[in-house]
Design an enzyme around this catalytic site. Structure first.
Site, short mmCIF file in Angstrom:
data_model
loop_
_atom_site.label_atom_id
_atom_site.label_comp_id
_atom_site.label_asym_id
_atom_site.label_seq_id
_atom_site.Cartn_x
_atom_site.Cartn_y
_atom_site.Cartn_z
CE LYS A 55 -2.22 -0.87 3.85
NZ LYS A 55 -1.54 -2.13 4.22
NE ARG B 289 6.87 -0.67 10.01
CZ ARG B 289 5.73 -0.49 9.36
NH1 ARG B 289 5.73 0.11 8.18
NH2 ARG B 289 4.60 -0.94 9.86
NE ARG C 183 2.04 -4.62 11.35
CZ ARG C 183 3.02 -4.48 10.45
NH1 ARG C 183 4.15 -5.19 10.57
NH2 ARG C 183 2.89 -3.65 9.45
NE ARG D 277 -4.13 -0.68 10.58
CZ ARG D 277 -3.09 -0.25 9.87
NH1 ARG D 277 -3.14 0.89 9.24
NH2 ARG D 277 -2.00 -0.97 9.79
NE ARG E 175 7.63 -3.03 6.17
CZ ARG E 175 6.34 -2.67 6.16
NH1 ARG E 175 5.85 -2.02 5.12
NH2 ARG E 175 5.56 -2.96 7.16
P1 AMP Z 1 1.05 0.65 8.94
O1 AMP Z 1 2.25 1.43 8.58
O2 AMP Z 1 -0.18 1.07 8.20
O3 AMP Z 1 1.27 -0.84 8.86
O4 AMP Z 1 0.74 0.96 10.48
C1 AMP Z 1 1.67 0.63 11.50
C2 AMP Z 1 0.96 0.64 12.86
O5 AMP Z 1 0.45 1.96 13.12
C3 AMP Z 1 -0.24 -0.27 12.96
O6 AMP Z 1 0.11 -1.61 13.29
C4 AMP Z 1 -1.02 0.40 14.09
O7 AMP Z 1 -0.44 0.14 15.35
C5 AMP Z 1 -0.80 1.88 13.78
N1 AMP Z 1 -1.84 2.37 12.85
C6 AMP Z 1 -1.67 2.84 11.58
N2 AMP Z 1 -2.84 3.20 11.03
C7 AMP Z 1 -3.79 2.96 11.96
C8 AMP Z 1 -5.20 3.12 12.00
N3 AMP Z 1 -5.89 3.60 10.94
N4 AMP Z 1 -5.85 2.77 13.14
C9 AMP Z 1 -5.20 2.29 14.21
N5 AMP Z 1 -3.87 2.09 14.23
C10 AMP Z 1 -3.16 2.43 13.14
#
Ligand code: AMP
Length: 196
Positions: free
Chosen positions: A15, A135, A146, A90, A129
């Site tokens: 994404k 990360r 996740r 989400r 990654r």
């Molecule tokens: P991502 O980079 O989208 O994989 O997000 C990394 C982490 O950020 C996720 O595992 C959540 O802990 C937090 N996070 C990102 N976007 C959201 C969201 N829309 N709602 C809740 N937590 C989020």
């Protein structure tokens, strides 16, 4: 042109990469809640301190914190004519908050792109990654968690947007440029045109 879009799909589906490419081609900002939260972690802001434990565990940050952050970001002038959301909404509560925000501004979503990728493939990608970017939440056990959270809380959103006639499903497996082309043609079929 103005376009309000979102990219949905499991962690590791690509994404973030696609959002950057599409945002350039469309001239709208890519807004990644994950990136914004990571910036808060780095800067050790109050929000970062609140979000850290959830992020490290691979859990969603609570909806109220996330919804406030997104409504602030979408209120910035550069998002007035359009945006590309990556990683938000989400949860069903976040869909509701986004709907309210848009209704207040007399706007609505134009399309929702689902990037489809099988769990085994994304686990392999995220392991890579973890090595490249370090990360903490790309650790394999956290990645599996996740994916579970995605399946429980986020995958149901796909049906919601499909019912609204907004969903475009795109195969997320392949070369980066090839996947971008698939997304662009799916959007073009919905009248969303690329100038670049
Ligand atoms: P991502 O980079 O989208 O994989 O997000 C990394 C982490 O950020 C996720 O595992 C959540 O802990 C937090 N996070 C990102 N976007 C959201 C969201 N829309 N709602 C809740 N937590 C989020």
């Amino acid at each position: 042109m103005s376009a309000r879009l979102l990219l949905i799909g499991p962690p590791g589906a690509g994404k973030g990469t696609q959002a950057q490419r599409l945002s350039e081609a469309l001239g709208v900002p890519a807004i990644s809640t994950g990136d914004i939260f990571r910036m808060h972690l780095r800067n050790e802001t109050e929000l970062g301190l609140k979000a850290r434990a959830f992020m490290d565990a691979g859990d969603n940050v609570p909806d109220t914190l996330t919804n406030d952050l997104v409504s602030d970001r979408l209120s910035q002038p550069d998002a007035a004519a359009g945006f590309l959301l990556d990683g938000y909404p989400r949860t069903i509560d976040q869909v509701r908050a986004l709907d309210e925000f848009l209704a207040t501004h007399g706007a609505s979503m134009d399309a929702v792109v689902e990037l489809v990728a099988e769990p085994d493939v994304v686990v392999e990608r995220l392991k890579k990654r973890a090595l490249d970017q370090g990360r903490a939440d790309d650790d394999e056990a956290v990645v599996r968690h996740r994916l579970d959270i995605y399946a429980q809380q986020t995958a149901p959103l796909i049906g919601v947007y499909a019912e609204r006639g907004l969903l475009a499903k795109v195969d997320g497996i392949g070369e980066i440029a090839e996947v971008t082309e698939r997304i662009e043609s799916a959007l073009a079929a919905r009248g969303i045109l690329f100038t670049a």
